[in-house]
Design a protein around this motif. Structure first.
Motif, PDB file in Angstrom:
ATOM      1  N   ASN A  91       0.023  -1.271  -0.156  1.00 28.21           N
ATOM      2  CA  ASN A  91      -0.176  -0.025  -0.177  1.00 28.21           C
ATOM      3  C   ASN A  91       0.877   1.033   0.267  1.00 28.21           C
ATOM      4  OD1 ASN A  91      -1.949   1.652   0.421  1.00 28.21           O
ATOM      5  ND2 ASN A  91      -2.315   1.575   2.085  1.00 28.21           N
ATOM      6  N   PHE A  92       1.091   1.649  -1.373  1.00 28.09           N
ATOM      7  CA  PHE A  92       2.396   3.168  -1.181  1.00 28.09           C
ATOM      8  C   PHE A  92       1.013   4.788  -0.979  1.00 28.09           C
ATOM      9  CE2 PHE A  92       4.288  -0.175  -4.213  1.00 28.09           C
ATOM     10  CZ  PHE A  92       5.011   0.102  -3.744  1.00 28.09           C
ATOM     11  N   LEU A  93       1.551   5.224  -0.619  1.00 24.61           N
ATOM     12  CA  LEU A  93       1.233   6.964  -0.391  1.00 24.61           C
ATOM     13  C   LEU A  93       2.220   7.477  -0.688  1.00 24.61           C
ATOM     14  CD1 LEU A  93       0.491   7.478   3.453  1.00 24.61           C
ATOM     15  CD2 LEU A  93      -1.212   7.314   1.673  1.00 24.61           C
ATOM     16  N   HIS A  94       2.285   8.570  -1.229  1.00 24.08           N
ATOM     17  CA  HIS A  94       3.549   8.932  -1.561  1.00 24.08           C
ATOM     18  C   HIS A  94       3.456  10.498  -1.087  1.00 24.08           C
ATOM     19  CE1 HIS A  94       3.514   6.428  -5.751  1.00 24.08           C
ATOM     20  NE2 HIS A  94       2.344   6.681  -5.860  1.00 24.08           N
ATOM     21  N   GLY A  95       4.621  10.896  -0.718  1.00 24.95           N
ATOM     22  CA  GLY A  95       5.718  12.308  -0.530  1.00 24.95           C
ATOM     23  C   GLY A  95       6.236  12.800  -1.350  1.00 24.95           C
ATOM     24  N   VAL A  96       6.510  13.952  -1.494  1.00 28.84           N
ATOM     25  CA  VAL A  96       7.622  14.910  -1.192  1.00 28.84           C
ATOM     26  C   VAL A  96       7.817  15.106  -0.429  1.00 28.84           C
ATOM     27  CG1 VAL A  96       6.556  16.357  -2.477  1.00 28.84           C
ATOM     28  CG2 VAL A  96       8.201  16.148  -3.623  1.00 28.84           C
ATOM     29  N   GLN A  97       9.242  15.910  -0.971  1.00 25.04           N
ATOM     30  CA  GLN A  97      10.327  17.233   0.049  1.00 25.04           C
ATOM     31  C   GLN A  97      11.144  18.201  -1.534  1.00 25.04           C
ATOM     32  OE1 GLN A  97       9.958  17.156   3.117  1.00 25.04           O
ATOM     33  NE2 GLN A  97      10.986  19.260   2.935  1.00 25.04           N
ATOM     34  N   GLU A 167      -1.560  23.247   3.254  1.00 27.63           N
ATOM     35  CA  GLU A 167      -1.240  23.118   4.513  1.00 27.63           C
ATOM     36  C   GLU A 167      -0.325  22.127   4.054  1.00 27.63           C
ATOM     37  OE1 GLU A 167      -4.071  22.618   7.624  1.00 27.63           O
ATOM     38  OE2 GLU A 167      -5.442  24.096   6.794  1.00 27.63           O
ATOM     39  N   PRO A 168       0.905  22.016   3.741  1.00 25.30           N
ATOM     40  CA  PRO A 168       2.057  21.430   3.853  1.00 25.30           C
ATOM     41  C   PRO A 168       2.796  21.477   4.865  1.00 25.30           C
ATOM     42  CG  PRO A 168       2.823  23.109   2.657  1.00 25.30           C
ATOM     43  CD  PRO A 168       1.308  23.215   2.866  1.00 25.30           C
ATOM     44  N   THR A 169       3.799  20.429   5.348  1.00 28.30           N
ATOM     45  CA  THR A 169       4.461  20.604   6.699  1.00 28.30           C
ATOM     46  C   THR A 169       6.023  21.044   6.526  1.00 28.30           C
ATOM     47  OG1 THR A 169       3.370  18.115   6.581  1.00 28.30           O
ATOM     48  CG2 THR A 169       5.955  18.489   8.037  1.00 28.30           C
ATOM     49  N   LEU A 170       6.087  21.791   7.582  1.00 28.45           N
ATOM     50  CA  LEU A 170       7.464  22.950   7.239  1.00 28.45           C
ATOM     51  C   LEU A 170       8.322  21.906   7.923  1.00 28.45           C
ATOM     52  CD1 LEU A 170       8.521  25.738   5.679  1.00 28.45           C
ATOM     53  CD2 LEU A 170       7.899  26.306   8.551  1.00 28.45           C
ATOM     54  N   THR A 171       9.342  21.349   7.187  1.00 24.79           N
ATOM     55  CA  THR A 171      10.212  20.617   7.375  1.00 24.79           C
ATOM     56  C   THR A 171      11.875  21.762   7.994  1.00 24.79           C
ATOM     57  OG1 THR A 171      10.301  19.217   5.988  1.00 24.79           O
ATOM     58  CG2 THR A 171      12.330  18.836   6.982  1.00 24.79           C
ATOM     59  N   ILE A 172      12.223  22.061   8.950  1.00 26.87           N
ATOM     60  CA  ILE A 172      13.067  22.991   9.149  1.00 26.87           C
ATOM     61  C   ILE A 172      14.320  22.131  10.019  1.00 26.87           C
ATOM     62  CG2 ILE A 172      14.020  24.979  10.861  1.00 26.87           C
ATOM     63  CD1 ILE A 172      11.150  25.957  11.207  1.00 26.87           C
ATOM     64  N   THR A 173      16.017  22.270   9.399  1.00 22.92           N
ATOM     65  CA  THR A 173      16.778  22.070   9.749  1.00 22.92           C
ATOM     66  C   THR A 173      17.671  22.076  11.232  1.00 22.92           C
ATOM     67  OG1 THR A 173      17.579  21.839   7.452  1.00 22.92           O
ATOM     68  CG2 THR A 173      19.326  20.520   9.485  1.00 22.92           C
ATOM     69  N   ALA A 174      17.836  21.466  12.302  1.00 26.84           N
ATOM     70  CA  ALA A 174      18.165  22.806  13.305  1.00 26.84           C
ATOM     71  C   ALA A 174      19.477  22.509  13.732  1.00 26.84           C
ATOM     72  CB  ALA A 174      17.809  21.116  14.799  1.00 26.84           C
ATOM     73  N   ALA A 175      20.036  24.012  12.820  1.00 24.88           N
ATOM     74  CA  ALA A 175      21.415  24.178  12.568  1.00 24.88           C
ATOM     75  C   ALA A 175      21.563  25.154  13.512  1.00 24.88           C
ATOM     76  CB  ALA A 175      21.622  24.770  11.194  1.00 24.88           C
ATOM     77  N   LYS A 202       2.010  22.120  10.500  1.00 19.44           N
ATOM     78  CA  LYS A 202       2.580  21.564  10.913  1.00 19.44           C
ATOM     79  C   LYS A 202       3.515  21.549  10.185  1.00 19.44           C
ATOM     80  CE  LYS A 202      -1.333  18.694   9.428  1.00 19.44           C
ATOM     81  NZ  LYS A 202      -2.016  18.109   8.285  1.00 19.44           N
ATOM     82  N   ILE A 203       5.057  21.623  11.648  1.00 19.66           N
ATOM     83  CA  ILE A 203       6.009  21.877  11.091  1.00 19.66           C
ATOM     84  C   ILE A 203       6.641  20.640  11.920  1.00 19.66           C
ATOM     85  CG2 ILE A 203       8.484  23.065  12.145  1.00 19.66           C
ATOM     86  CD1 ILE A 203       5.218  24.357  11.140  1.00 19.66           C
ATOM     87  N   HIS A 204       8.373  20.103  11.151  1.00 18.86           N
ATOM     88  CA  HIS A 204       9.063  19.156  11.653  1.00 18.86           C
ATOM     89  C   HIS A 204      10.507  19.596  11.336  1.00 18.86           C
ATOM     90  CE1 HIS A 204      10.805  15.020  11.685  1.00 18.86           C
ATOM     91  NE2 HIS A 204      11.585  15.174  10.783  1.00 18.86           N
ATOM     92  N   ILE A 205      11.152  19.614  12.828  1.00 15.42           N
ATOM     93  CA  ILE A 205      12.697  20.402  12.838  1.00 15.42           C
ATOM     94  C   ILE A 205      13.333  18.457  12.768  1.00 15.42           C
ATOM     95  CG2 ILE A 205      14.268  21.520  14.679  1.00 15.42           C
ATOM     96  CD1 ILE A 205      11.573  22.314  15.405  1.00 15.42           C
ATOM     97  N   GLU A 206      14.392  19.000  11.969  1.00 13.49           N
ATOM     98  CA  GLU A 206      15.357  17.524  11.760  1.00 13.49           C
ATOM     99  C   GLU A 206      16.853  18.129  12.089  1.00 13.49           C
ATOM    100  OE1 GLU A 206      15.726  16.411   7.824  1.00 13.49           O
ATOM    101  OE2 GLU A 206      13.993  15.318   7.234  1.00 13.49           O
ATOM    102  N   LYS A 207      17.284  17.053  12.979  1.00 18.11           N
ATOM    103  CA  LYS A 207      19.017  17.745  13.645  1.00 18.11           C
ATOM    104  C   LYS A 207      19.803  17.780  12.507  1.00 18.11           C
ATOM    105  CE  LYS A 207      21.454  15.871  17.556  1.00 18.11           C
ATOM    106  NZ  LYS A 207      21.926  15.696  18.060  1.00 18.11           N
ATOM    107  N   LEU A 208      20.595  18.481  12.888  1.00 18.98           N
ATOM    108  CA  LEU A 208      20.986  18.556  11.998  1.00 18.98           C
ATOM    109  C   LEU A 208      22.536  17.606  11.929  1.00 18.98           C
ATOM    110  CD1 LEU A 208      22.809  20.027   9.416  1.00 18.98           C
ATOM    111  CD2 LEU A 208      24.305  21.073  11.297  1.00 18.98           C
ATOM    112  N   THR A 209      23.009  17.018  11.160  1.00 19.63           N
ATOM    113  CA  THR A 209      23.999  15.958  11.404  1.00 19.63           C
ATOM    114  C   THR A 209      25.401  15.697  10.269  1.00 19.63           C
ATOM    115  OG1 THR A 209      22.445  14.678   8.923  1.00 19.63           O
ATOM    116  CG2 THR A 209      22.277  13.654  11.504  1.00 19.63           C
ATOM    117  N   PRO A 210      26.440  16.041  10.268  1.00 20.20           N
ATOM    118  CA  PRO A 210      27.324  15.919   9.851  1.00 20.20           C
ATOM    119  C   PRO A 210      27.986  15.061   9.194  1.00 20.20           C
ATOM    120  CG  PRO A 210      27.667  14.723  11.854  1.00 20.20           C
ATOM    121  CD  PRO A 210      26.794  14.441  11.243  1.00 20.20           C
TER     122      PRO A 210
END
Length: 370
Positions: A91-97, A167-175, A202-210
């Motif tokens: 069962n596929f759901l399609h998302g995009v960034q 109403e997309p989900t806003l993605t932010i990098t925690a830099a 709707k906000i999603h905060i991603e931890k910055l990775t090296p």
């Protein structure tokens, strides 16, 4: 009141990199722009490859990149129809960034074609739009990205394909630049008000990775595990205070919503933080299939194995181990020079104590903890 849970229940996440070219060059990108492009045959073979790998559940197909909107919208539609016609029992759901501002370079006809494809095949909250403080779009004149971003949000909402709203989900990098905003109640509140002004709830905060370009820019944009935990802890308290002052607010911020739920239940539903990044996450690119998430797809198996061995040695007795599972393997060490772990122990303690202590909740509501 606890924050609402916004992450959908997904068993498997599959990242597709149809094109690794990008219209921007950002300081933190883990996939520096390059001309790699997947063929139709490679993309249409994904259901079979997943089935062969034993995947039989709900799958989020996350169209990623590079910048995925640089492929032709009619091609994207054709590929999605082909994927959905050959699901192999999945069962596929399609998302995009997307960085969104890529659309300003297109003709009105091509923008409308993308609006139609996005509205038809992608659920609104699975459309992720990337926004960051200072580190995004460094090949543009300073400040251009932010005005362009708001212009594109407005254009979406004027489109006949999004008459019910966009109403997309806003993605932010925690830099470092973003976490500087998160350190005080005043600057956090200004940010929350901006989000509500442009109706992004709707906000999603991603931890910055090296990884990728972030490595060479780490001194400018990177933070230690402890800096991340402390700043995100303050941001969490500011968010709870803001919600108490504005009960009508629809703002929902991940990972806070997911972590509150995980601490309460002792179980982690978020695939990314559940320790399943090498069992329930796949990346497909021109190079083929890699059984891990797109952020660490370039890491060697030895690097990931070494990290996991450190997790077993240092984290087994931690009360939060079932929730963070040792943190993201993209980090070189579970515990860095700051003494904090990549699983953000102090942030988890802040969330736990806040929700378990009525006096703490009262202090948040009166602003005494801020």
């Amino acid at each position: 009141m606890p924050t609402p849970k916004i992450t959908k229940k997904i068993d498997t996440i599959v990242y597709i990199r149809p094109i690794e070219k990008c219209n921007l060059r950002c300081q933190h990108c883990f996939i520096p722009p390059n001309p790699a492009t997947m063929s139709d045959e490679q993309i249409l073979s994904i259901p079979r490859q997943l089935s062969d790998a034993g995947v039989t559940t709900n799958v989020l197909l996350q169209w990623h990149g590079g910048e995925p909107l640089l492929i032709d919208p009619s091609r994207c539609e054709r590929l999605i129809i082909g994927l959905n016609a050959n699901k192999q029992g999945i069962n596929f759901l399609h998302g995009v960034q997307t960085n969104l501002v890529v659309l300003r370079n297109f003709s009105k006809k091509k923008r409308d074609e993308w609006y139609q494809v996005l509205a038809t095949y992608f659920e609104s909250d699975l459309i992720g739009v990337s926004w960051d403080v200072d580190i995004r779009g460094v090949n543009l004149a300073k400040g251009c990205f932010y005005s362009y971003f708001e212009q594109e949000i407005k254009r979406f909402r004027k489109s006949r394909y999004f008459v019910n709203g966009f109403e997309p989900t806003l993605t932010i990098t925690a830099a470092k630049p973003f976490l500087d905003i998160a350190k005080t109640f005043k600057t956090s509140t200004e940010f929350f008000k901006w989000l509500e002004r442009i109706s992004l709830n709707k906000i999603h905060i991603e931890k910055l990775t090296p990884t990728g370009d972030a490595v060479k820019n780490w001194n400018e944009i990177g933070v230690s595990h402890l800096e991340y935990s402390k700043a995100m802890g303050k941001f969490y308290l500011a968010y709870r205070r803001y919600k108490a002052l504005h009960p009508e607010s629809k703002l929902a911020i991940s990972p806070f919503c997911d972590l509150e739920d995980a601490i309460k239940t002792g179980e982690q539903d978020n695939v990314c933080a559940s320790g399943a990044c090498q069992t329930s996450m796949f990346t497909f690119s021109k190079k083929g299939m890699i059984k891990t998430c797109t952020a660490i797809a370039e890491h060697s198996e030895t690097q990931l194995e070494n990290y996991q061995n450190k997790v077993k040695a240092s984290c087994f007795e931690c009360e939060f181990n079932p929730i963070c599972n040792g943190g993201c393997p993209a980090h070189g060490n579970v515990i860095d020079a700051s003494g904090e772990c990549s699983g953000a122990y102090q942030l988890l303690q802040t969330i736990k104590q806040t929700n378990n202590n009525k006096q703490t909740i009262k202090n948040i509501n009166t602003g005494e903890l801020l």
